[in-house]
Write a protein that holds these residues in place. Structure first.
Motif, PDB file in Angstrom:
ATOM      1  N   SER A 110       0.998   0.445  -7.917  1.00 35.33           N
ATOM      2  CA  SER A 110       0.597  -0.643  -8.797  1.00 35.33           C
ATOM      3  C   SER A 110      -0.012  -0.082 -10.085  1.00 35.33           C
ATOM      4  CB  SER A 110      -0.440  -1.540  -8.105  1.00 35.33           C
ATOM      5  OG  SER A 110      -1.729  -0.979  -8.192  1.00 35.33           O
ATOM      6  N   PRO A 111       0.140  -0.816 -11.196  1.00 36.01           N
ATOM      7  CA  PRO A 111      -0.468  -0.380 -12.458  1.00 36.01           C
ATOM      8  C   PRO A 111      -1.975  -0.192 -12.337  1.00 36.01           C
ATOM      9  CG  PRO A 111       1.108  -2.157 -12.845  1.00 36.01           C
ATOM     10  CD  PRO A 111       0.949  -2.040 -11.365  1.00 36.01           C
ATOM     11  N   ARG A 112      -2.634  -0.995 -11.491  1.00 38.30           N
ATOM     12  CA  ARG A 112      -4.082  -0.853 -11.319  1.00 38.30           C
ATOM     13  C   ARG A 112      -4.426   0.536 -10.789  1.00 38.30           C
ATOM     14  NH1 ARG A 112      -3.857  -6.308  -9.716  1.00 38.30           N
ATOM     15  NH2 ARG A 112      -5.225  -7.665 -10.942  1.00 38.30           N
ATOM     16  N   VAL A 113      -3.714   0.964  -9.757  1.00 33.50           N
ATOM     17  CA  VAL A 113      -3.999   2.276  -9.174  1.00 33.50           C
ATOM     18  C   VAL A 113      -3.660   3.381 -10.153  1.00 33.50           C
ATOM     19  CG1 VAL A 113      -3.357   3.889  -7.344  1.00 33.50           C
ATOM     20  CG2 VAL A 113      -3.722   1.484  -6.800  1.00 33.50           C
ATOM     21  N   ASN A 114      -2.563   3.213 -10.861  1.00 30.54           N
ATOM     22  CA  ASN A 114      -2.160   4.234 -11.830  1.00 30.54           C
ATOM     23  C   ASN A 114      -3.131   4.337 -12.995  1.00 30.54           C
ATOM     24  OD1 ASN A 114       0.135   5.134 -10.489  1.00 30.54           O
ATOM     25  ND2 ASN A 114       1.431   3.544 -11.380  1.00 30.54           N
ATOM     26  N   SER A 115      -3.911   3.282 -13.248  1.00 31.73           N
ATOM     27  CA  SER A 115      -4.879   3.312 -14.348  1.00 31.73           C
ATOM     28  C   SER A 115      -6.126   4.108 -13.991  1.00 31.73           C
ATOM     29  CB  SER A 115      -5.288   1.887 -14.737  1.00 31.73           C
ATOM     30  OG  SER A 115      -6.127   1.295 -13.751  1.00 31.73           O
ATOM     31  N   VAL A 116      -6.311   4.374 -12.699  1.00 35.52           N
ATOM     32  CA  VAL A 116      -7.498   5.090 -12.234  1.00 35.52           C
ATOM     33  C   VAL A 116      -7.201   6.582 -12.171  1.00 35.52           C
ATOM     34  CG1 VAL A 116      -9.090   5.390 -10.303  1.00 35.52           C
ATOM     35  CG2 VAL A 116      -8.294   3.106 -10.907  1.00 35.52           C
TER      36      VAL A 116
END
Length: 415
Positions: free
Chosen positions: A13-19
């Protein structure tokens, strides 16, 4: 028609990739490698007291198991613990809550993430003074909010400049995060400065404040702690986060709490009911016992704080004697955040060029076998964080190793 199995879609997910992965993870891995090679590494990384959980608190946890307090509690926490927290906040912090304005979680970290998820919408801004605890940044991203970094200066004890805050607030500003005493700097916000910040916050109806007070009782006189929610007009817009990990040496018990207006706390509890269903029933019984130790943790905590102060005084005095180092004396927590940037740019023999806080930490780890945390993990590449949650003897040995490793290095700029 082909029967060949198609490859699995491994996208995230983009959320995980943003971390971003933690720099501390790589330092820890390097440390383990050296230890496995037989080198005696001194670890000054963890934000964890080196004291044992007070015996009365531990016994309460053991008794909880023996007495079969081993089932689900209410999602927001037991009434017994939330009532004890309300009493604590009233007596020690001067802020009044009812039990339905408290949520108990599996550590203060869970409280913070749930708060961000509950109050932030996509496009909202989260104002974060720098240096910051690294999780604030990624938690904001996980909540689809945009972190806005507010730099501070070592010469000003890493305290937020109200004028800078005022200039950075926009119509999208939703949450200001304050941490006092601070991780990583140990800075403590004096009440007059908090009052100036409160005056600015009061001008913006959308802006809330998350006050992280997890280190409140690890504080060195004459410094004193002020809860942001206790300031005039701030109760309605403040989410106060605290826990048991630091004050009561209960990191592994995973117990924290958040207090705030019922509207926000109910939303946080709703999220928690779908995430963990609540905190450990056993840890909650131990938490009640911890709050029963007396004002500010009583004698048990005062002994721990006295030891931390002795260690702080030793390290501040010792590092101030080294060339090319700037030390801001912490007033709380158990960290030093020291400016080593004058050593950047130096070619170290059998190592290479020291370019930044990460490479200097690697140099110190390899040459001195002392593990420290690069300041870049906290948003300030000029500094390195040293945890003094270790015995004075250990800290003395660590300092001598660091001094020996640096003695061959000449600061790149005059001091």
């Amino acid at each position: 028609m082909s029967n060949r199995v198609k490859p699995v879609d491994i996208s995230l997910s983009p959320r995980v990739n943003s971390v971003k992965p933690s720099i501390v993870t790589s330092i820890a891995a390097h440390t383990i490698g050296l230890e496995q090679a037989g080198l005696p590494v001194i670890r000054l990384i963890k934000g964890e007291p080196d004291f044992n959980t007070p015996i009365m608190v531990a016994e309460a946890g053991i008794n909880a198991i023996r007495e079969d307090h081993t089932r689900y509690t209410l999602s927001g926490g037991t009434l017994q613990l939330r009532t004890a927290i309300c009493n604590k906040l009233k007596e020690e912090n001067g802020i009044c809550y009812t039990h339905d304005e408290i949520v108990v979680s599996n550590g203060a970290k869970q409280c913070i993430l749930q708060a961000l998820l509950a109050v932030c919408s996509p496009g909202d801004e989260v104002l974060i003074p720098c240096p910051y605890w690294w999780s604030y940044l990624d938690m904001a991203k996980l909540a689809d909010a945009r972190p806005v970094i507010l730099p501070t200066l070592s010469a000003e004890n890493f305290l937020l400049d109200p004028e800078l805050l005022d200039s950075k607030i926009t119509e999208n500003s939703r949450l200001l995060i304050l941490c006092t005493p601070s991780n990583p700097t140990g800075s403590v916000y004096p009440k007059p400065l908090l009052e100036r910040i409160a005056e600015i916050v009061a001008k913006h109806p959308k802006l809330l404040v998350l006050s992280d007070e997890i280190y409140e009782h690890i504080i060195y006189s004459p410094a004193t702690h002020t809860s942001f929610a206790s300031l005039p007009g701030m109760w309605d817009r403040t989410l106060t986060v605290n826990g048991f990990s630091k004050t009561f040496a209960m990191t592994g018990w995973r117990l924290g709490y958040i207090a705030g207006p019922k509207h926000f706390v109910e939303a946080i509890n709703k999220l928690q009911s779908h995430i963990t269903s609540g905190a450990s029933s056993i840890a909650q019984k131990a938490g009640v016992a911890a709050l029963g130790l007396g004002y500010a943790g009583g004698e048990v905590v005062s002994v721990m704080v006295k030891a931390f102060r002795e260690r702080r005084d030793f390290l501040v005095k010792s590092f101030n004697e080294l060339q090319g180092i700037t030390v801001s004396e912490p007033q709380g927590a158990f960290y030093l955040f020291i400016d080593f940037s004058s050593y950047y740019g130096i070619e170290a023999e059998d190592f290479g060029k020291i370019e930044n806080s990460e490479s200097l930490c690697r140099y110190i780890l390899e040459k001195a076998q002392v593990a420290l945390v690069p300041g870049i993990a906290f948003g300030d590449d000029s500094c390195i964080r040293i945890s003094y949650a270790a015995s004075l003897t250990t800290l003395q040995a660590a300092f001598e190793r660091i001094k020996k490793a640096l003695i061959s290095l000449r600061p790149a700029v005059p001091v």
